[in-house]
Write an enzyme that holds these catalytic residues in place. Structure first.
Site, mmCIF file in Angstrom:
data_model
loop_
_atom_site.group_PDB
_atom_site.id
_atom_site.type_symbol
_atom_site.label_atom_id
_atom_site.label_comp_id
_atom_site.label_asym_id
_atom_site.label_seq_id
_atom_site.Cartn_x
_atom_site.Cartn_y
_atom_site.Cartn_z
ATOM 1 N N ASP A 47 9.169 2.211 1.581
ATOM 2 C CA ASP A 47 8.141 3.075 2.216
ATOM 3 C C ASP A 47 8.045 2.907 3.638
ATOM 4 O OD1 ASP A 47 5.516 3.954 2.915
ATOM 5 O OD2 ASP A 47 4.747 3.603 1.017
ATOM 6 N N PHE A 51 0.882 -1.171 -0.100
ATOM 7 C CA PHE A 51 0.060 0.137 -0.099
ATOM 8 C C PHE A 51 0.936 1.308 0.058
ATOM 9 C CE2 PHE A 51 -2.590 3.465 1.683
ATOM 10 C CZ PHE A 51 -3.668 3.330 1.048
ATOM 11 N N LYS A 98 2.688 10.149 8.272
ATOM 12 C CA LYS A 98 2.060 9.654 9.168
ATOM 13 C C LYS A 98 2.525 10.140 10.554
ATOM 14 C CE LYS A 98 0.047 5.206 7.773
ATOM 15 N NZ LYS A 98 -1.550 5.698 7.969
HETATM 16 C C1 LIG Z 1 2.836 2.093 3.836
HETATM 17 C C2 LIG Z 1 2.017 3.065 3.535
HETATM 18 N N1 LIG Z 1 2.530 4.168 2.639
HETATM 19 C C3 LIG Z 1 1.772 5.052 2.123
HETATM 20 C C4 LIG Z 1 0.263 5.450 2.822
HETATM 21 C C5 LIG Z 1 -0.441 6.583 2.256
HETATM 22 O O1 LIG Z 1 -0.287 7.625 3.334
HETATM 23 P P1 LIG Z 1 -1.384 9.006 3.208
HETATM 24 O O2 LIG Z 1 -2.725 8.365 3.902
HETATM 25 O O3 LIG Z 1 -0.724 9.624 4.323
HETATM 26 O O4 LIG Z 1 -1.278 9.361 1.901
HETATM 27 C C6 LIG Z 1 0.242 4.611 3.817
HETATM 28 C C7 LIG Z 1 -1.221 4.904 4.368
HETATM 29 O O5 LIG Z 1 -1.728 4.343 5.255
HETATM 30 C C8 LIG Z 1 0.959 3.475 4.409
HETATM 31 O O6 LIG Z 1 0.534 2.750 5.271
#
Ligand SMILES: Cc1ncc(COP(=O)(O)O)c(C=O)c1O
Length: 391
Positions: free
Chosen positions: A218, A133, A247
């Site tokens: 990520d 994700f 986050k």
């Molecule tokens: C691993 C990861 N990357 C990217 C995101 C996306 O972040 P945002 O919701 O701040 O766009 C999330 C959100 O849950 C995530 O868990």
């Protein structure tokens, strides 16, 4: 208010029928003054807990000085936060934005530009992992290895190839002269709290180095102390070329970041990338406070200790309930995989005053603030035991 929300908000979340009004540490209260222990923490955002006094102070002090100014000018707290992130990671340069998705967009653009300058127009593909994700914007969504999330939004951004997580052979087969980057969550969060084998990241880095491909981590969910080290990749001792954060970087004030090496950073020049709010004084002042508090107040140590305690407690439950298929975790990101959908368990926990979340359909996920105490974990385990015993 809840009924009004159902009418005036876009229907993008299957919201639970409570309205949270107040928070303090690991606790939150709803509009009926019902108290909950928060094992969601805004989905790994409030790592220092709700309304941490140092965060509130940093926010208030910066709000009195300067809330926002353009990136046309230098911003003191932005430089200070960049310095801190570089000091404590592989990084040498930082770009600030506003969310995890936006950080992923920046990483995709940077990897493409870097490859284009070195290898020409045909090297733009990014290998990402199944069940990953990376966010909801078109680039980040295209990178996300979950068909159910991409469905309905085609045509997506071209140039992504998905391979199974924790499978080095699959990456070795997929990687080629067209590949500019491999993008991976060191531990998959939304995909179900999936941990890699010990040598997976090392193997990825070797494949990348052999082929001149960039490795992107990520760390939006697992960074900023969540796994007991400041960044999750530290457990595996393998640095990437680019890392995305968001986050919990400012404990709830919206922020994202892209951290990279000096060499890769050279691919961006003025005008290539930007954002109005990214790295503004308010968010980055709080970010500095978050980094300092994580490192200086024993928060990482507490995360390691309580993480082990929580994992052990979940393993004990697994030994007693056959419908628990697996228990996984590192620090304070823990998952409990059930033989059935977990939504009802989430609702019954809520009834008992504990907020948890379910991801990937069957995985109960626990993401408390990193300041959680053993007693608070005991309350969660008691609630789960009570609910499981009625199954
Ligand atoms: C691993 C990861 N990357 C990217 C995101 C996306 O972040 P945002 O919701 O701040 O766009 C999330 C959100 O849950 C995530 O868990």
């Amino acid at each position: 208010m809840i009924r009004e929300g159902d009418h005036c908000l876009l229907n993008t979340y299957a919201r639970y029928p409570i309205l949270l009004k107040r928070g303090d540490g690991v606790k939150v209260w709803d509009s009926n003054d019902k108290e909950y222990l928060d094992f969601v923490a805004g989905v790994a955002v409030c790592n220092l807990g709700h309304c941490h006094p140092k965060v509130v102070k940093a926010l208030g002090e910066q709000a009195k000085q300067l809330i926002h100014c353009s990136n046309f000018y230098y911003i003191g707290p932005q430089v200070e936060l960049a310095r801190r992130l570089c000091e404590h990671s592989f990084g040498e340069r930082v770009f600030f934005c506003n969310s995890g998705a936006e950080a992923a967009e920046g990483a995709i653009k940077l990897a493409r530009k870097y490859a284009k300058e070195r290898s020409g127009d045909n090297r733009y593909e990014i290998i990402t992992m199944e069940n990953s994700f990376h966010g909801r914007t078109m680039g980040a969504l295209s990178a996300t290895g979950q068909e159910k999330l991409r469905k309905g939004f085609e045509p997506l951004l071209p140039g992504f190839q998905y391979v199974p997580f924790d499978d080095l052979d699959a990456v070795a087969q997929a990687i080629g002269p067209q590949t500019c980057a491999v993008m991976v969550e060191p531990i998959q969060g939304e995909g179900g709290v999936n941990l890699p084998s010990a040598d997976y990241l090392k193997g990825l880095r070797e494949l990348c180095d052999q082929t001149g491909t960039l490795l992107i981590y990520d760390e939006v969910q697992v960074g900023m102390g969540r796994t007991g080290t400041l960044f999750a990749y530290e457990h595996y001792d393998v640095p990437p070329h680019i890392m995305t954060l968001a986050k919990s970087l400012a404990n709830g004030v919206p922020i994202g970041a892209l951290v990279t090496t000096e060499e890769v950073a050279q691919a961006f020049t003025p005008g290539n990338h930007g954002t109005t709010f990214g790295g503004n004084p308010l968010a980055t002042a709080v970010g500095c406070c978050v980094v300092d508090t994580l490192l200086e107040d024993g928060v990482l140590e507490n995360c390691q200790e309580q993480g082990e305690y929580l994992l052990k407690g979940l393993q004990d439950l697994k030994a007693r309930y056959a419908f628990i298929k697996a228990v996984r975790g590192k620090g304070l990101i823990c998952g409990c995989e059930l033989a059935f959908e977990g939504k009802e368990i989430v609702e019954r926990c809520m009834d008992r005053g504990v907020l948890i979340n379910c991801t990937a359909g069957r995985v109960l996920r626990f993401l408390p603030p990193l300041i959680v105490t053993r007693e608070e974990i005991d309350s969660l385990l008691t609630a789960l035991d009570g609910i499981f015993s009625e199954q």
